[in-house]
Design a protein around this motif. Structure first.
Motif, PDB file in Angstrom:
ATOM      1  N   ASN A 164       0.865  17.150  -4.791  1.00  0.00           N
ATOM      2  CA  ASN A 164       1.049  15.923  -5.573  1.00  0.00           C
ATOM      3  C   ASN A 164       0.051  15.845  -6.732  1.00  0.00           C
ATOM      4  N   GLN A 181       1.026  15.997 -10.772  1.00  0.00           N
ATOM      5  CA  GLN A 181       0.691  14.886 -11.663  1.00  0.00           C
ATOM      6  C   GLN A 181      -0.241  15.334 -12.798  1.00  0.00           C
ATOM      7  N   LYS A 186       6.665  10.645   5.388  1.00  0.00           N
ATOM      8  CA  LYS A 186       6.823   9.183   5.427  1.00  0.00           C
ATOM      9  C   LYS A 186       6.469   8.642   6.822  1.00  0.00           C
ATOM     10  N   LEU A 206      -6.774   2.418  -4.317  1.00  0.00           N
ATOM     11  CA  LEU A 206      -5.355   2.685  -4.574  1.00  0.00           C
ATOM     12  C   LEU A 206      -5.052   2.492  -6.056  1.00  0.00           C
ATOM     13  N   ASP A 207      -4.039   3.196  -6.543  1.00  0.00           N
ATOM     14  CA  ASP A 207      -3.613   2.981  -7.929  1.00  0.00           C
ATOM     15  C   ASP A 207      -2.531   1.894  -7.980  1.00  0.00           C
ATOM     16  N   ASP A 208      -1.954   1.707  -9.162  1.00  0.00           N
ATOM     17  CA  ASP A 208      -0.958   0.642  -9.355  1.00  0.00           C
ATOM     18  C   ASP A 208       0.250   0.782  -8.432  1.00  0.00           C
ATOM     19  N   LYS A 209       0.546   2.045  -8.079  1.00  0.00           N
ATOM     20  CA  LYS A 209       1.724   2.284  -7.221  1.00  0.00           C
ATOM     21  C   LYS A 209       1.380   2.243  -5.734  1.00  0.00           C
ATOM     22  N   GLY A 210       0.124   1.932  -5.429  1.00  0.00           N
ATOM     23  CA  GLY A 210      -0.280   1.890  -4.025  1.00  0.00           C
ATOM     24  C   GLY A 210      -0.637   3.250  -3.463  1.00  0.00           C
ATOM     25  N   GLU A 211      -0.764   4.258  -4.337  1.00  0.00           N
ATOM     26  CA  GLU A 211      -1.159   5.595  -3.882  1.00  0.00           C
ATOM     27  C   GLU A 211      -2.675   5.722  -3.899  1.00  0.00           C
ATOM     28  N   THR A 239      -6.310   7.099  -4.567  1.00  0.00           N
ATOM     29  CA  THR A 239      -6.916   7.869  -5.653  1.00  0.00           C
ATOM     30  C   THR A 239      -8.177   8.597  -5.186  1.00  0.00           C
TER      31      THR A 239
END
Lengths: 288, 288
Positions: free
Chosen positions: A23, A27, A50, B218-223, B225
């Motif tokens: 990932n 990115q 998931k 977390l980033d904006d997408k909830g992933e 960092t």
């Protein structure tokens, strides 16, 4: 330079290092010196990731024998295997030159490169990795021909696995992640330079050749009577001599190594093999 | 001596130490000096053990608030909780004097005794355990009244938890098992002597009091960092000073501890809390 190379993470959904590395590189791009490679970055089992499980229905990394691929089973992983085989195979006549599949283990195996044959390419690759990453372990599983394995990486013309631990399932450790990243970069750097003389390493390197699996002792009802001995725990690839402690029976007794020769245990107390009552695998030391 | 004491394993189905200890003592009996105790040995979640998972539908160890018990949900664990509450409760008017619930963690927390209040009994218990087992850690979670917790052990008049790691889910380590056994024996030995003067320990003992949970960035997408920094990993209950490394961002940067005071992190990188993006919990040092 090799033709198409595919780097895979998430073949098992709870082995976090490869998932993160794929990932991240998707990115932000791969390191600059690898940018010219014909490289595919693939996440293999999204559903298992998931659910944060090894697999949903059955082990994806055992679905790639010719027989399993022909069966067209209805499981999630069989469908996943079919799709991977269509995209990057088909096995036996693939246009993918190399599949590199990234795994984690709960065993203390450090950074292990698993190769399935000792032809010129695999030997050179192993020597190069060991040369630039002396802490790496080379494990040879060539007890049968390459194509007879059920591993995902056998979809390519060539295939290897990165196996790094100790890391609990579902956990991401920085030390383990950095080892995975380092080994992936070493392999891909080798690929970028393959066919150039500079990548030839003439000196043989130390390796381990897979022996057999050793099961936990069970009673009449199939219940375990012992656990891995604390002296064996975490000592993957260290020499185990005849008589050395292997198991601690729940009655307190120590069970010593019954082999007549030294062996090199690995996959010691791997969580994923616990269901099969496998305690560890043996190996011999060799040179390739 | 206390009234009925219940020792529980398998509240989480992939935490192996308690399951093994309960099964072993059921089959072979408890140590002789504990034979006079009114002791129940209980496996809490057979289905989760069979599947080698923490839980089937939802976390059993969060089902014991009055509200959750009243809801009569249709999940496997809600039914499991109802049954346990009927047999060893009911919560709030239980005839069970003490519930001791055994857990494992993937965090390097050693042998931790978690107490939920600091009344005379719990304080004496903690001091006794620390006295006979100096390597034990005492963790106090008394941020709310005992009965408001959703933990299984709150079904008893009193309840404590044994929490031992580091151990991957689904794996049984001898070192961890022996610590669990030692702490269980220490607690039960205390119970056998409770009310006798000999068990009174006047000297306060060192403990840790739970602070707050700290989430992964977390980033904006909830992933995520970042991951837990290698300097923090495995250092449960060691002092973390302002500025000390906490996270390693995937871009390589180090994120230092932003608190103004020293804290004592624990449950660092616990696999079961990963889904909630919890990186660790903080604690203050205290005396009880």
């Amino acid at each position: 330079m090799l033709g198409k190379v595919v780097l895979v993470g998430g073949t098992h959904g709870n082995e976090t290092s490869g998932i993160q590395l794929i990932n991240h590189w998707k990115q932000h791009g791969v390191p600059e010196h690898l940018a010219s490679l014909n490289l595919g970055l693939v996440i293999a089992n999204h559903s298992a990731i998931k659910d944060n499980v090894r697999f949903v229905d059955e082990d994806l990394n055992r679905q790639f024998t010719y027989q399993a691929l022909a069966e067209q089973k209805d499981t999630l992983e069989a469908k996943c295997a079919e799709q991977f085989n269509q995209e990057f195979g088909p096995k036996g006549s693939s246009t993918t030159e190399l599949v590199v599949d990234i795994h984690n283990t709960t065993s203390n195996m450090g950074a292990t490169l698993i190769i399935l044959e000792t032809d010129h390419f695999n030997t050179q690759l192993a020597r190069y990795v060991k040369h630039v990453m002396p802490e790496a372990i080379i494990l040879v599983e060539d007890e049968k021909p390459f194509e007879e394995h059920g591993y995902l990486c056998t979809v390519g013309k060539k295939g290897v696995m990165i196996e790094v631990g100790a890391q609990p399932q579902g956990v991401m450790r920085e030390d383990v992640y950095k080892l995975v990243e380092k080994m992936a970069i070493a392999i891909l750097t080798f690929c970028a330079h393959y066919n150039e003389n500079e990548s030839l390493v003439e000196t043989p390197c130390e390796a381990f050749r897979l022996g057999e699996t050793v099961s936990f002792p069970l009673d009449d009802k199939g219940e375990r009577t012992a656990m891995v001995h604390r002296d064996l725990q975490d000592n993957d690839f260290a020499p185990l001599l005849p008589g050395d402690p292997v198991f601690r029976a729940f009655n307190g007794e120590t069970i010593g190594w019954w082999g007549n020769e030294v062996t090199f245990p690995h996959f010691i107390n791997e969580a994923a093999y616990s269901k099969l009552h496998i305690a560890f695998a043996t190996a011999d030391k060799c040179e390739i």
